[in-house]
Every structure is written in C-alpha cells, then in structure tokens.
Write a protein that holds these residues in place. Structure first.
Motif: not given
Length: 187
Positions: A84-108
């Motif tokens: 498994a790995f982080l996907w899309g918006p969750s990558v950006l959120e984890f890297m503190d890029i942008g104000d992506v927000g969201g309560v869900d984790y996107d996991i591939c």
C-alpha cells in the motif's frame, strides 16, 4: 516508560515501531521474525499500547527515532498492508503542500478492500512511481499532483500550484504545464 529501557522483546519491536511511526503492524512484525501471538500478549494490559485498527498496535514509547507527527497516517497505511502507499491528495496533505485538507486518507492498494470509514481505497497494482518520504511509501510528487488535481476544488488546486511553485522550483515547468491544463496562468 520514562527510563528508555526496553525488554528484549521490545528491543526487537523497536525497529518496526520506528519504521511505522510508533505503530506495530502485525504483518510487518511477522516479516521481522516476531510471532504475532507474542505481540498480542505483550500488548494486553500494557498501558503504553493502543490497538486502534485491526492488526495494528500503536506503542507510545520514549524513543527519539519515532516521527510522532506521522503516526496517524502511518497507522492507516500499515492497516492497508504490504504494497500500500499514499495516493493523490493524501500525499499532498502529508507533505504540507497546499490547503488540501480532507478527513479521509487516500490509499492505493493492490487488491480491493472493504469500505472503511476515513479511508478511500484506490485499487492499482502499479507502484512504479512510488517513493519513500518520512519513512512512508507514497506516490511521487508529480504523480500525486496529476492524480489529485481532478478531485480538488478550484481554491485547493490554486493552493497546490502556489505551494509547489514556491517550495519546489525544480518542478516549475511541470507545475506550469499542469496549471495551464486547469486554467491557471504561469506566474
């Protein structure tokens, strides 16, 4: 624990806990040669251990090698299992890029999973563009941006483009191309 002294068993668990930001996925411990029933017995009644997700224990120990800021993300990634790995918006959120927000984790994940509150599963066995960041597997920045942009609101897209332009100058051409695709002018 306070004294920073560990039993022999805990010393065997420590590399797994460090890798997974304080979490001990049973599958990862098994790969490290640790019997899962031993973990279960050790965790039972241990005030420093919490079993929040099936097959994943969180061990709140006094170890400086653990990235406690990544604990929650690592817990869900560990729950998803090997591959498994982080996907899309969750990558950006984890890297503190942008104000992506969201309560869900996107996991591939390589195979379909049962629905889980707080997780959006993305099924793919293509991990050719996976990197490691702060010890966790995730899509490369470019791939994460390409996957995230279609699912983000306009203001979130803008915050991602602005942050990447300012913090990742080497990605300027890429982000200008992506930005143009979504109607943003090159700055």
């Amino acid at each position: 624990m306070g004294t920073n002294r560990y039993t022999r068993f805990e010393e065997r668990l420590l590399p797994v806990a460090r890798k997974w930001a304080g979490n001990i996925p049973v599958w990862a411990a098994r790969l490290a040669g640790i019997d899962p029933s031993s973990i279960r017995h050790w965790a039972a009644g241990n005030p420093d251990v919490v079993g929040g997700l099936r097959g994943v224990y969180t061990w709140y120990c006094d170890d400086d090698g653990i990235d406690w800021d990544a604990t929650d993300t690592a817990r869900f990634l560990a729950f998803a299992g090997p591959g498994a790995f982080l996907w899309g918006p969750s990558v950006l959120e984890f890297m503190d890029i942008g104000d992506v927000g969201g309560v869900d984790y996107d996991i591939c994940v390589p195979k379909r999973r049962r629905p889980r509150y707080g997780v959006r599963w993305v099924v793919s066995d293509d991990d050719s563009d996976v990197v490691e960041y702060r010890g966790l597997r995730m899509q490369s920045l470019r791939r994460a941006v390409a996957c995230a942009m279609p699912v983000l609101d306009r203001d979130k897209q803008d915050s991602v483009i602005v942050d990447i332009r300012s913090h990742f100058p080497s990605e300027r051409t890429f982000i200008d191309t992506i930005g143009a695709e979504y109607g943003f002018r090159a700055a």
